[in-house]
Design an enzyme around this catalytic site. Sequence first.
Site, mmCIF file in Angstrom:
data_model
loop_
_atom_site.group_PDB
_atom_site.id
_atom_site.type_symbol
_atom_site.label_atom_id
_atom_site.label_comp_id
_atom_site.label_asym_id
_atom_site.label_seq_id
_atom_site.Cartn_x
_atom_site.Cartn_y
_atom_site.Cartn_z
ATOM 1 N N ASP A 1 0.830 -1.204 0.000
ATOM 2 C CA ASP A 1 0.000 0.000 0.000
ATOM 3 C C ASP A 1 0.867 1.259 0.000
ATOM 4 O O ASP A 1 2.104 1.165 0.063
ATOM 5 C CB ASP A 1 -0.932 -0.036 1.211
ATOM 6 C CG ASP A 1 -2.277 0.604 0.919
ATOM 7 O OD1 ASP A 1 -2.365 1.451 0.008
ATOM 8 O OD2 ASP A 1 -3.261 0.247 1.605
ATOM 9 N N GLU B 1 0.075 -0.372 -5.208
ATOM 10 C CA GLU B 1 -0.921 0.692 -5.266
ATOM 11 C C GLU B 1 -0.247 2.003 -5.674
ATOM 12 O O GLU B 1 -0.762 3.092 -5.433
ATOM 13 C CB GLU B 1 -1.638 0.811 -3.927
ATOM 14 C CG GLU B 1 -2.191 -0.521 -3.461
ATOM 15 C CD GLU B 1 -3.549 -0.443 -2.801
ATOM 16 O OE1 GLU B 1 -3.974 0.671 -2.457
ATOM 17 O OE2 GLU B 1 -4.178 -1.500 -2.637
ATOM 18 N N TRP B 2 0.855 1.884 -6.313
ATOM 19 C CA TRP B 2 1.699 2.999 -6.745
ATOM 20 C C TRP B 2 0.927 4.049 -7.551
ATOM 21 O O TRP B 2 0.890 5.228 -7.172
ATOM 22 C CB TRP B 2 2.857 2.395 -7.527
ATOM 23 C CG TRP B 2 3.951 3.278 -8.002
ATOM 24 C CD1 TRP B 2 4.028 4.645 -7.916
ATOM 25 C CD2 TRP B 2 5.156 2.854 -8.649
ATOM 26 N NE1 TRP B 2 5.195 5.097 -8.476
ATOM 27 C CE2 TRP B 2 5.909 4.013 -8.932
ATOM 28 C CE3 TRP B 2 5.664 1.615 -9.014
ATOM 29 C CZ2 TRP B 2 7.144 3.961 -9.587
ATOM 30 C CZ3 TRP B 2 6.897 1.561 -9.650
ATOM 31 C CH2 TRP B 2 7.634 2.721 -9.936
ATOM 32 N N PRO B 3 0.261 3.692 -8.662
ATOM 33 C CA PRO B 3 -0.408 4.751 -9.437
ATOM 34 C C PRO B 3 -1.567 5.395 -8.696
ATOM 35 O O PRO B 3 -1.857 6.594 -8.900
ATOM 36 C CB PRO B 3 -0.880 4.025 -10.701
ATOM 37 C CG PRO B 3 -0.891 2.581 -10.351
ATOM 38 C CD PRO B 3 0.181 2.382 -9.332
ATOM 39 N N LEU B 4 -2.245 4.651 -7.822
ATOM 40 C CA LEU B 4 -3.357 5.208 -7.059
ATOM 41 C C LEU B 4 -2.930 6.452 -6.286
ATOM 42 O O LEU B 4 -3.660 7.452 -6.226
ATOM 43 C CB LEU B 4 -3.886 4.145 -6.095
ATOM 44 C CG LEU B 4 -4.854 4.599 -4.997
ATOM 45 C CD1 LEU B 4 -6.126 5.158 -5.598
ATOM 46 C CD2 LEU B 4 -5.160 3.439 -4.058
ATOM 47 N N TYR B 5 -1.739 6.401 -5.712
ATOM 48 C CA TYR B 5 -1.267 7.517 -4.894
ATOM 49 C C TYR B 5 -0.578 8.604 -5.718
ATOM 50 O O TYR B 5 -0.311 9.688 -5.211
ATOM 51 C CB TYR B 5 -0.329 6.991 -3.801
ATOM 52 C CG TYR B 5 -1.070 6.206 -2.750
ATOM 53 C CD1 TYR B 5 -1.631 6.837 -1.646
ATOM 54 C CD2 TYR B 5 -1.252 4.825 -2.876
ATOM 55 C CE1 TYR B 5 -2.334 6.122 -0.685
ATOM 56 C CE2 TYR B 5 -1.952 4.101 -1.923
ATOM 57 C CZ TYR B 5 -2.493 4.764 -0.831
ATOM 58 O OH TYR B 5 -3.202 4.049 0.114
ATOM 59 N N ASP C 1 -10.709 2.462 -3.381
ATOM 60 C CA ASP C 1 -11.162 1.155 -2.897
ATOM 61 C C ASP C 1 -12.585 0.858 -3.370
ATOM 62 O O ASP C 1 -13.452 1.738 -3.381
ATOM 63 C CB ASP C 1 -11.169 1.127 -1.370
ATOM 64 C CG ASP C 1 -9.768 1.069 -0.777
ATOM 65 O OD1 ASP C 1 -8.797 1.115 -1.543
ATOM 66 O OD2 ASP C 1 -9.670 0.983 0.460
#
Length: 426
Positions: free
Chosen positions: A175, A208-212, A236
């Site tokens: 995460d 979850e790299w691109p999400l952040y 999510d």
Amino acid sequence: MMTATVKLVSRVRRLGCVLAFCFLALFLWGLPGARALDNGLAMTPTMGWLHWERFMCNVNCQEEPDSCVSEKLFLQIAEIMASDGWKDVGYEYLCIDDCWMAPERDSEGRLQADPKRFPGGIRRLANYVHSKGLKLGIYADVGNKTCAGFPGSFGYYDIDAKTFADWGVDLLKFDGCYCDSIKHLADGYKHMSLALNRTGRSIVYSCEWPLYMWPIFKPNYTEIREYCNHWRNFADVYDSWQSIRSILDWTTSNQERIVPVAGPGGWNDPDMLVIGNFGLSRDQQITQMALWAIMAAPLLMSNDLRHICLEAKALLQDKDVIAINQDPLGKQGYRLRKEDNFEVWERPLSNLAWAVAMVNLQEIGGPRSYTISVTSLGQGLACNPDCLITQLLPVKRKLGFYEWTSSLKTQVNPTGTVLLRLERAS
């Protein structure tokens, strides 16, 4: 409708066209995409079970012993996955999400499981999971703390990678909470990827790299694919139709950017399957299953397999739909068109077959009819000169033989989907 001129084109000429189109398609689909993470894993989308959406961060085992994040829960789910057909159709990863840790690392700086909720530790749990023919996934965070406030991996990437390998972990969900800069985020994801590979153990790396990164600037998916086996792009998933719709809307809005980078070894992850829970109707569950298959998404269920209805179980274990998701060609599908509150999605499959999904987005009224010319499907290739069409969802039935000039009419329930497989007849 096709014009009279097109209808009069000779069969020989059409066959010549189809051969030319086929060779072109094979050439284009065979072009290598972005370089994938070099660990030989996730050659098809990962399948399994993940605790988060259904069980969240429930650590109250005293009052809720059957629904808290604990060794007991994972032992029970492992037993069911092995004995009730889940492993047999491909669901092999049993994944722990956040809230498994003790509040502090041990005296040597290693992560440790909460001793009350996981009295045997992760190694013993992994051994049990492996004895059932399954694989174990675990969770950590690139930052100083996990999203729920447990110890993060920042400054401990090598130690944590070695710890997970020593325990026999087979997948890491990493995460991105509590990271103080984009540079630290990117460097941390890369560092952990390299550290996992150095352990010598095969560990699927779920990022979850691109999400952040999206809130600040557009991610470099070519780079992300070099380090991750799959990656989350959006918020999510929740147990609601609104959540599923928002994920699909984001995906279609960004499909030109994200679809080309997906393929064997690296996949876009729209998050968990919530089929078998409380918030989706039967038709909405069909829509999630069908479109997760079209999107070549990891199929990570988050539900209570101890208490799942037969209808949801049959949908999740549908071998024909799973075969679309797991198709070895490894091309992610995309939305072809949207009109009159209908969407048409399609995905190229191996052996020149195609999967097509027709989604009725209308949330009022009853079933609606939708008609499409088969010439528009599969980049003009799917039914040129003809094809056999099988409906897979909501129920399986053969629709029969269609020529290139035919029209296809379907009836779709509100928020529901009709999923089709198109295969060459000649």
